[in-house]
Scaffold this motif. Structure first.
Motif, mmCIF file in Angstrom:
data_model
loop_
_atom_site.group_PDB
_atom_site.id
_atom_site.type_symbol
_atom_site.label_atom_id
_atom_site.label_comp_id
_atom_site.label_asym_id
_atom_site.label_seq_id
_atom_site.Cartn_x
_atom_site.Cartn_y
_atom_site.Cartn_z
ATOM 1 N N GLU A 369 0.832 -1.191 0.000
ATOM 2 C CA GLU A 369 0.000 0.000 0.000
ATOM 3 C C GLU A 369 0.877 1.256 0.000
ATOM 4 O O GLU A 369 2.087 1.208 0.146
ATOM 5 C CB GLU A 369 -0.916 -0.016 1.226
ATOM 6 N N PHE A 396 -5.765 1.611 -0.921
ATOM 7 C CA PHE A 396 -6.161 1.658 -2.320
ATOM 8 C C PHE A 396 -6.711 0.330 -2.828
ATOM 9 O O PHE A 396 -7.508 0.302 -3.764
ATOM 10 C CB PHE A 396 -4.982 2.121 -3.176
ATOM 11 N N SER A 434 -2.160 7.230 -6.352
ATOM 12 C CA SER A 434 -2.622 8.050 -5.235
ATOM 13 C C SER A 434 -3.383 9.275 -5.765
ATOM 14 O O SER A 434 -3.684 9.368 -6.962
ATOM 15 C CB SER A 434 -1.455 8.439 -4.326
#
Length: 442
Positions: A369, A396, A434
């Protein structure tokens, strides 16, 4: 711990001192988050030793935090392992002002050298030819793709940073590749000695704990760095290897300084050195040697691991789903007529191939992650008040497998990115790189 616990979102009960680190029904998060969400909701708190971390799950919550409250959730985390690797320099600079200045300079310089433009596409194409030749040399025999793909990815980065590419058989290059792979691998494997110590102390572990992966090993060091620094183990080799790689970068930087020609800028290092000379008379010491070395180190470490993983995931998809492979190959042949390599402009004419690439970024349920972030100020968010410096981890995997956003989240389905006419469509819920103020270059 319990005073903080009452002020944070609910979560699994932590053990004294160890928190949730060794609880197999909590970590790794990518395997257990759905059960935790069902019990505690899309925001819950887990404890990395005595330190709390709020986990955000699902597209709505993650987007709300990272995009709609970008400034509040844009703080950088103080990570012991990153601090020790970087010594506070480079793109994880301990000075917020220097970090922002370095980040801005690096993004602008990479764009000047073609990031996201045709010139970068040409660099990739040139390296792709070398990669295909290396794979063809196996003559149909089994092989480990990482031995070719990782150097290929590093060479693209090297062409921008150092202005050169290396032969895949170059001994120095291969040695540094192994160091980079070990750095990335550190976040993918356990700190074996520490786990054995905990086994001896608690007698409560089974073989599953010996397979702790990315988040757990990284966060284990984050939780108790002073304890781990007292013991030998793989983590100590990681730190010594880092010094060796930084020494190589430093030597390359000195060679660049000796041959620098401001009228003929070759690469990122040249740009940095020129900027450094211009800033010598200013009060800022951002563009000094230590920041250059650690910025280059960070570019290789971050860029090599993630891109190599995506490429190898793509190969696995092609191998496991031959009908997908056949359709991608057919589309490529129709657009390029097998007479040239695809170019960036072909992307709009290859909707299925484009959809497959995006699905490759979405599908893997990895435990790798994002590095957590912190709240930059006291923040009210969805019924809770987070004090400044609260560690927050957007998950995510939970976004990319959110059943409210994807028709078949647990299946590899390029249709997630195709409309009813078979044309490519973007999906806001794909945040592979992101989102928000923190999304690129840390």
């Amino acid at each position: 711990m319990y005073k903080k616990k009452s002020q944070l979102p609910p979560g699994p009960t932590p053990w004294f001192f160890l928190g949730n680190l060794l609880q197999k029904d909590v970590l790794p998060l990518n395997k257990n988050y759905s059960k935790l969400v069902a019990k505690y909701g899309p925001m819950f708190t887990i404890w990395m030793g005595p330190k709390p971390m709020v986990v955000l799950c699902g597209f709505d919550v993650v987007k709300d935090a990272l995009v709609d409250h970008a400034e509040a959730f844009g703080g950088r985390i103080n990570s012991p392992i990153i601090d020790r690797l970087s010594k506070g320099h480079g793109l994880v600079n301990s000075s917020d002002m220097q970090w922002r200045e370095l980040r801005r300079f690096t993004v602008m310089t990479l764009r000047d050298f073609g990031m996201g433009k045709r010139s970068m596409s040409e660099r990739v194409q040139e390296e792709a030819v070398c990669l295909v030749e290396a794979l063809a040399a196996t003559k149909g025999q089994g092989f480990d793709p990482t031995t070719s793909i990782t150097p290929a990815v590093s060479n693209v980065i090297s062409s921008v940073v150092f202005g050169i590419r290396f032969d895949y058989t170059d001994k120095t290059f291969l040695k540094h590749q192994r160091i980079i792979e070990n750095q990335v691998g550190f976040f993918h494997t356990i700190l074996g000695l520490v786990v054995r110590i905990f086994v001896a102390l608690y007698k409560m572990m089974d073989s599953q704990y010996l397979r702790l992966r990315v988040s757990s090993s990284f966060q284990l060091y984050t939780a108790v760095p002073k304890i781990l620094d007292c013991f030998p183990g793989r983590h100590q080799k990681i730190f010594s290897d880092s010094e060796e790689l930084c020494a190589f970068i430093h030597e390359n930087m000195k060679l660049h300084r000796q041959t620098l020609d401001p009228q003929n800028i070759r690469d990122y290092i040249d740009c940095f050195l020129i900027k450094s000379e211009k800033e010598q008379k200013s009060a800022s010491d951002t563009f000094r040697t230590e920041n250059l070395v650690m910025t280059v180190f960070g570019l290789f470490l971050a860029g090599t691991g993630t891109t190599s993983f995506a490429l190898i995931s793509g190969l696995m998809v092609m191998a496991k789903l031959p009908h997908i492979q056949a359709k991608v190959q057919q589309e490529i042949d129709e657009v390029t007529s097998a007479t040239r390599a695809p170019i960036m402009e072909d992307r709009v004419r290859m909707p299925f191939t484009n959809a497959v690439i995006h699905e490759i970024l979405r599908y893997p349920q990895t435990s790798n992650e994002t590095i957590p972030r912190t709240t930059s100020c006291d923040t009210k968010f969805r019924g809770f008040t987070f004090s400044k410096g609260t560690v927050v981890a957007p998950l995510f995997t939970s976004v990319h497998h959110d059943p409210l956003q994807w028709e078949t989240p647990e299946q590899f389905n390029p249709g997630h990115f195709l409309d009813e006419k078979g044309q490519f469509k973007k999906k806001e819920a794909l945040i592979a790189f992101s989102a928000g103020n923190y999304m690129s270059l840390w």
